[in-house]
Enzyme design. Structure first.
Site, PDB file in Angstrom:
ATOM      1  N   ASP A  92      -0.532  -9.078  -6.677  1.00 36.48           N
ATOM      2  CA  ASP A  92       0.561  -8.037  -6.669  1.00 36.48           C
ATOM      3  C   ASP A  92       0.296  -7.486  -7.881  1.00 36.48           C
ATOM      4  O   ASP A  92       1.275  -6.533  -8.030  1.00 36.48           O
ATOM      5  CB  ASP A  92       1.467  -9.492  -6.783  1.00 36.48           C
ATOM      6  CG  ASP A  92       2.148 -10.066  -5.171  1.00 36.48           C
ATOM      7  OD1 ASP A  92       1.190  -9.941  -4.919  1.00 36.48           O
ATOM      8  OD2 ASP A  92       2.862 -10.470  -5.287  1.00 36.48           O
ATOM      9  N   CYS A 133      -4.987 -15.759  -5.278  1.00 37.39           N
ATOM     10  CA  CYS A 133      -3.634 -15.092  -4.961  1.00 37.39           C
ATOM     11  C   CYS A 133      -2.739 -14.681  -4.509  1.00 37.39           C
ATOM     12  O   CYS A 133      -3.224 -15.581  -2.449  1.00 37.39           O
ATOM     13  CB  CYS A 133      -4.181 -14.134  -5.457  1.00 37.39           C
ATOM     14  SG  CYS A 133      -2.737 -13.037  -5.979  1.00 37.39           S
ATOM     15  N   ASP A 134      -1.508 -14.647  -4.368  1.00 34.10           N
ATOM     16  CA  ASP A 134      -0.931 -14.650  -3.397  1.00 34.10           C
ATOM     17  C   ASP A 134      -0.532 -14.094  -1.862  1.00 34.10           C
ATOM     18  O   ASP A 134       0.181 -15.428  -1.342  1.00 34.10           O
ATOM     19  CB  ASP A 134       0.396 -13.838  -3.814  1.00 34.10           C
ATOM     20  CG  ASP A 134       1.147 -14.129  -5.234  1.00 34.10           C
ATOM     21  OD1 ASP A 134       0.798 -14.830  -5.925  1.00 34.10           O
ATOM     22  OD2 ASP A 134       2.519 -13.361  -5.288  1.00 34.10           O
ATOM     23  N   LYS A 135      -1.277 -13.497  -1.123  1.00 33.02           N
ATOM     24  CA  LYS A 135      -1.394 -13.237  -0.390  1.00 33.02           C
ATOM     25  C   LYS A 135      -3.120 -13.838   0.259  1.00 33.02           C
ATOM     26  O   LYS A 135      -2.792 -13.684   1.656  1.00 33.02           O
ATOM     27  CB  LYS A 135      -1.518 -12.069   0.381  1.00 33.02           C
ATOM     28  CG  LYS A 135      -0.257 -11.254  -0.095  1.00 33.02           C
ATOM     29  CD  LYS A 135       0.978 -11.900  -0.223  1.00 33.02           C
ATOM     30  CE  LYS A 135       2.004 -11.391  -0.799  1.00 33.02           C
ATOM     31  NZ  LYS A 135       2.658 -11.293  -1.971  1.00 33.02           N
ATOM     32  N   CYS A 205      -1.536 -16.692 -11.765  1.00 35.13           N
ATOM     33  CA  CYS A 205      -0.283 -16.609 -12.232  1.00 35.13           C
ATOM     34  C   CYS A 205       0.028 -18.091 -12.137  1.00 35.13           C
ATOM     35  O   CYS A 205       0.514 -18.862 -11.635  1.00 35.13           O
ATOM     36  CB  CYS A 205       0.753 -15.680 -12.249  1.00 35.13           C
ATOM     37  SG  CYS A 205       0.262 -14.122 -11.622  1.00 35.13           S
ATOM     38  N   SER A 481       8.853 -10.412  -6.824  1.00 35.73           N
ATOM     39  CA  SER A 481       8.540 -11.745  -7.321  1.00 35.73           C
ATOM     40  C   SER A 481       8.156 -13.058  -6.971  1.00 35.73           C
ATOM     41  O   SER A 481       9.725 -13.054  -6.827  1.00 35.73           O
ATOM     42  CB  SER A 481       7.394 -11.178  -8.529  1.00 35.73           C
ATOM     43  OG  SER A 481       6.420 -11.724  -8.979  1.00 35.73           O
TER      44      SER A 481
END
Length: 574
Positions: A92, A133-135, A205, A481
């Site tokens: 991101d 990470c996020d995706k 994160c 976010s």
């Protein structure tokens, strides 16, 4: 002792990857694999894809090559044959720089299709996915649900954060502080100093943003080994799980334990409970819907969150909701300890990749810190942590993250100020043109309008930096976010403006009313006037973008269907 406990797998069924000797498929593959140094005995073993999203673009992924090596060694020791395959690796904070952040969400579906091509094209027998990470996590889960091959997701951990001026600092503080710099309330040199200390190692994160939320969702769904999230990246605890996962996936192949046997409606309810109990990222909702659709699970995740919101206590205040860290949550017992607190509210019989029901692992778990994970009958807030609003401005829903709801207005009504981009809204704010009591509308950021769903987070943080976070509401069809928990923001409004949703009809000065307790967001404009505007509405012209975003724009489904690019109906009806 069972074979799963020893890690030794006894063949129990034919493998689809074993072709008949003498056939053309067998011959050409054997020629290719012999050139890789594989033996005929190797080629009879369960063939496991190790899905790796390694990249040098971001610290989120910088440790995954080492993790992949450890997983492959464990698979070999358990009698399997690993093949490492690569996919896109979006971050991101890195990949959002181009196309107004439009590449971020579409990368999730690109990952799912990458996996399909590599794993289904080669007819492999199972896969281990390295979640970072996020995706990457939802993309991997979507592929697992679509292919329905034995799959185990390995949670690859969160990054260490640091200190600045004797205060904790992580990527969230840097993101927030950048908004304060843009508002003229912080010296850029201070932001530079903070950025030096915020990230002290590999991993996702810190805090309960989208990445850690999805890691815990993965465990709650039963797709990661119980007790594996959250976890510090490269820690001894994480690496022990990596070793266990390599042995377990081989046995899962022999047992033919597939994702659709695990991704049941009860599993999705368990995942929603965890997100609500922790005030997790609102992005998990669309990701869970996408996974449910691919699994054909018959689950409407948006309605599920609506149904469970009021009965799920907020039991932790993990950053950005409160002062406790993701390290605190891990130390307190992680996902299993959360379920321990939710006794009577979750489904203990839901299956997991361990081959045992979730409740057995929860029974063995402990809540190691009562201050971090509150008892369910002593919640931190009387209101749900996430609510879905509907009304004349969002007939199909908009999402508000309340968190602890401290200082957040529960009702807000004011005149609209409309912007077609985040950049225009920030510029107007910097010129002092956004007044208290205003409802800022940022539109054209949805999955089609972006295309790819533009980010609205920077404006929210600049608004906070200007001291207006509690005095100006925001309504947008863009995404936020998972770290955003400032002010009153209604995000991911559906239908989006570009699809002809009411958000596209709003004009400056129109009254907008938001009522959290009533779960409504309404545009107070007379029907005849709206009809006149609708008749004059023109969707964005085709051909605005090229390449992958052009493909995505043409085929993406609406948010209530998970924003997937496969043609699925709500809940996975094909």
């Amino acid at each position: 002792m069972s074979s799963s406990e020893t890690g030794k797998a006894a063949p129990r069924r034919p493998l689809r990857s074993n072709f008949e000797p003498g056939t053309s498929r067998w011959a050409v593959r054997r020629a290719q694999w012999r050139a890789l140094g594989l033996t005929d005995a190797d080629m009879e073993k369960p063939k496991i894809a190790v899905v790796n999203t390694s990249s040098e673009l971001s610290s989120c992924f910088s440790h995954l090559d080492g993790v992949a090596a450890a997983v492959k060694q464990s698979i070999r020791e358990a009698g399997g044959l690993p093949f490492e395959v690569r996919t896109a690796a979006p971050s991101d904070f890195i990949t959002s720089a181009g196309a107004r952040g439009g590449y971020i969400l579409p990368s999730r579906d690109l990952i799912a299709n990458d996996i399909e091509v590599a794993v289904e094209g080669a007819l492999l027998d199972g896969m281990i996915c390295l979640a970072s990470c996020d995706k990457t996590t939802p993309g991997q889960l979507m592929a697992a649900a679509r292919l329905d091959l034995p799959t185990l997701v390995v949670v690859c951990g969160y990054q260490r954060s640091g200190h600045h001026r004797q205060q904790h600092v992580d990527i969230e503080e840097v993101f927030l502080a950048a908004g304060h710099v843009a508002a003229g309330r912080m010296d850029p040199a201070e932001l530079t100093a903070m950025s030096e200390q915020a990230v002290r190692g590999p991993g996702v994160c810190a805090g309960i943003g989208t990445a850690n939320s999805m890691h815990m969702v993965c465990e709650a769904l039963g797709m990661a080994l119980p007790g594996s999230a959250p976890v510090a990246a490269n820690s001894p605890r994480m690496m022990a799980t990596v070793e266990q996962a390599g042995a377990r996936i081989v046995q899962m192949v022999w047992d033919d334990l597939r994702p659709r046997a695990i991704l049941t409606p009860e599993a999705f309810a368990n995942a929603a409970r965890v997100v609500l109990a922790l005030g997790g990222s609102i992005n998990t909702i669309k990701h869970l819907q996408a996974i449910a659709n691919e699994a054909q699970a018959g689950v409407d995740v948006y309605r599920l969150f609506e149904r469970l919101a009021d009965s799920t206590p907020l039991i932790a205040a993990i950053r950005p909701n409160g002062d406790h860290s993701i390290e605190d949550l891990e130390r307190a017992g992680g996902t299993l300890a959360v379920f321990k607190r939710l006794a009577g509210l979750y489904h203990p019989g839901a299956p997991t990749v361990s081959g045992r029901p979730l409740g057995e692992a929860v029974d063995r778990a402990q809540v190691r810190d009562e201050a971090i994970l509150r008892p369910a009958d002593q919640p931190l807030s009387a209101r749900p942590s996430i609510v879905i609003l509907r009304g004349s401005l969002a007939p199909e829903g908009g999402i508000v993250k309340l968190g602890l709801a401290t200082g957040k207005a529960m009702r807000f009504e004011g005149p609209a100020r409309v912007f077609e981009s985040q950049e225009d809204a920030i510029a107007a704010l910097q010129r002092g043109e956004i007044e208290r009591g205003t409802v800022v509308v940022m539109r054209g950021l949805g999955v089609r309008g972006g295309p790819g769903m533009g980010m609205a987070s920077r404006f929210v943080f600049v608004l906070d930096g200007a001291g207006l976070g509690e005095h100006v509401a925001v309504v947008t069809d863009g995404q936020l976010s998972g770290l955003v928990n400032k002010g009153l923001v209604v995000g991911e409004v559906s239908p989006e403006a570009a699809a002809g949703g009411p958000l596209g009809l709003v004009q400056d000065g129109d009254p907008i009313a938001i009522d959290i307790d009533a779960r409504t967001v309404d545009l107070k404009v007379a029907d005849p006037e709206l009809a006149r505007r609708r008749a004059a509405f023109a969707p964005p012209p085709a051909g605005r973008v090229r390449g992958w975003l052009s493909v995505y724009e043409q085929v993406v489904r609406p948010l209530p269907e998970g924003a997937v690019i496969t043609h699925t109906g709500p809940g996975g009806a094909r």
